[in-house]
Design a protein around this motif. Structure first.
Motif, mmCIF file in Angstrom:
data_model
loop_
_atom_site.group_PDB
_atom_site.id
_atom_site.type_symbol
_atom_site.label_atom_id
_atom_site.label_comp_id
_atom_site.label_asym_id
_atom_site.label_seq_id
_atom_site.Cartn_x
_atom_site.Cartn_y
_atom_site.Cartn_z
ATOM 1 N N HIS A 48 -28.468 59.789 64.487
ATOM 2 C CA HIS A 48 -28.305 60.561 63.254
ATOM 3 C C HIS A 48 -28.193 62.051 63.562
ATOM 4 O O HIS A 48 -27.325 62.754 63.031
ATOM 5 C CB HIS A 48 -29.503 60.340 62.326
ATOM 6 N N ARG A 49 -29.073 62.542 64.411
ATOM 7 C CA ARG A 49 -29.060 63.965 64.759
ATOM 8 C C ARG A 49 -27.769 64.346 65.490
ATOM 9 O O ARG A 49 -27.217 65.421 65.256
ATOM 10 C CB ARG A 49 -30.277 64.307 65.623
ATOM 11 N N ALA A 50 -27.318 63.471 66.362
ATOM 12 C CA ALA A 50 -26.110 63.754 67.135
ATOM 13 C C ALA A 50 -24.879 63.854 66.243
ATOM 14 O O ALA A 50 -23.908 64.526 66.597
ATOM 15 C CB ALA A 50 -25.904 62.695 68.204
ATOM 16 N N LEU A 51 -24.901 63.219 65.078
ATOM 17 C CA LEU A 51 -23.739 63.178 64.200
ATOM 18 C C LEU A 51 -23.818 64.185 63.046
ATOM 19 O O LEU A 51 -22.960 64.185 62.172
ATOM 20 C CB LEU A 51 -23.567 61.765 63.626
ATOM 21 N N SER A 52 -24.838 65.041 63.045
ATOM 22 C CA SER A 52 -25.063 65.947 61.921
ATOM 23 C C SER A 52 -24.778 67.403 62.284
ATOM 24 O O SER A 52 -24.999 67.820 63.416
ATOM 25 C CB SER A 52 -26.515 65.826 61.430
ATOM 26 N N ASP A 80 -22.625 64.852 74.519
ATOM 27 C CA ASP A 80 -21.293 64.288 74.774
ATOM 28 C C ASP A 80 -20.682 63.742 73.489
ATOM 29 O O ASP A 80 -19.474 63.922 73.235
ATOM 30 C CB ASP A 80 -21.373 63.178 75.829
ATOM 31 N N LEU A 81 -21.504 63.066 72.701
ATOM 32 C CA LEU A 81 -21.011 62.513 71.437
ATOM 33 C C LEU A 81 -20.589 63.629 70.493
ATOM 34 O O LEU A 81 -19.538 63.549 69.846
ATOM 35 C CB LEU A 81 -22.087 61.644 70.791
ATOM 36 N N ALA A 130 -19.493 51.671 68.680
ATOM 37 C CA ALA A 130 -19.255 51.184 67.324
ATOM 38 C C ALA A 130 -20.383 51.618 66.389
ATOM 39 O O ALA A 130 -20.149 51.908 65.211
ATOM 40 C CB ALA A 130 -19.120 49.665 67.327
ATOM 41 N N LEU A 131 -21.609 51.682 66.929
ATOM 42 C CA LEU A 131 -22.740 52.128 66.119
ATOM 43 C C LEU A 131 -22.533 53.571 65.675
ATOM 44 O O LEU A 131 -22.788 53.929 64.516
ATOM 45 C CB LEU A 131 -24.029 51.991 66.929
ATOM 46 N N ALA A 132 -22.050 54.414 66.575
ATOM 47 C CA ALA A 132 -21.760 55.800 66.228
ATOM 48 C C ALA A 132 -20.673 55.870 65.164
ATOM 49 O O ALA A 132 -20.729 56.710 64.259
ATOM 50 C CB ALA A 132 -21.341 56.572 67.471
ATOM 51 N N THR A 133 -19.706 54.986 65.249
ATOM 52 C CA THR A 133 -18.609 54.979 64.275
ATOM 53 C C THR A 133 -19.106 54.641 62.878
ATOM 54 O O THR A 133 -18.739 55.303 61.893
ATOM 55 C CB THR A 133 -17.525 53.973 64.699
#
Length: 255
Positions: free
Chosen positions: A71-75, A101-102, A19-22
């Motif tokens: 943050h880095r994983a989602l950029s 993986d994310l 949920a945090l990633a979302t």
């Protein structure tokens, strides 16, 4: 981690890693393909973005390390000034298994690109080598007057882009990243670049970590440089609290 407040549909209460990633997922690029730029800083309770050693690492907490990695994983792209690269010892971005993986689940490239902004181009070619294991691509965005070791940087594998003019145009940087499909942009500093991005009205989100400590001294703020002619206004989008007493605030630009 506890979600304290959110303007989205998420309800306050305990929050899982998924949920945090979302809730930290970037907003999509607009219809014109404009990038979405998020800045990320950690600050002490007394407003310093660095500890006694002049680096942010000495005021980080375990939970901040995780959110920073998220943050880095989602950029798509990391944007950083050369001064911060030198001060913090930046290298090509390497990722843990869970970050890779994310990224795969989000449909992102294997690694974010590290984009360094430097008018002079004075960057150590060692930046192209990750601290451990494989790493992502590195791009130096500089100027026609750059006198840094550009050939050595190219030989090390750095993509060197020279923009016209004596200073790096940040709108031109934004256009370059958009053209390269790097629409989810995370700026990690430094204060001068942050200020100039705000002045250019390119900052969509400000992610601010409040570290539960006081350091006094002459620590820097998250911005440095002349006052903005017009203040930039942001609204609180979400707030989280970690077990190590760290507070995470995410602000979004007001229209």
């Amino acid at each position: 981690m506890q979600l304290l407040f959110s303007r989205s549909a998420a309800a306050p209460g305990p929050i899982s890693a998924d949920a945090l990633a979302t809730i930290y997922r970037h907003e999509p690029a607009d219809e014109e393909g404009r990038i979405r730029l998020r800045t990320n800083f950690v600050s002490t309770l007394d407003g310093s973005i660095s500890g006694a050693d002049g680096r942010s690492g000495s005021i980080n907490t375990p939970s901040d390390h995780y959110v920073f990695a998220l943050h880095r994983a989602l950029s798509d792209a990391i944007l950083v000034g050369a001064g911060t690269v030198r001060a913090e010892g930046y290298r090509a971005v390497d990722l843990a298994d869970w970050q890779r993986d994310l990224r795969a689940a989000e449909g992102l490239s294997a690694y974010p690109t590290l984009n360094i902004v430097s008018a002079s181009g004075r960057v150590d070619p060692a930046v192209a080598t990750p601290a451990a294991g494989p790493g992502g691509p590195v791009c130096l965005i500089t100027t026609e007057r750059a006198d840094g070791p550009l050939d050595e940087l190219r030989d090390a594998g750095v993509d060197v882009v020279r923009l016209p003019g004596e200073s790096v145009s940040l709108p031109a940087v934004a256009n370059l990243l958009a053209e390269r499909g790097q629409s989810r942009v995370l700026c990690e500093g430094g204060p001068q670049l942050h200020r100039d991005l705000l002045a250019a009205d390119l900052v969509d989100e400000v992610s601010l970590t409040i570290s539960p400590m006081m350091v006094a001294g002459d620590g820097r703020r998250s911005t440095r440089g002349p006052a903005l002619p017009d203040p930039r206004h942001f609204g609180l989008h979400q707030a989280l609290h970690a077990e190590d007493e760290t507070l995470f605030l995410l602000y979004r630009r007001r229209a």
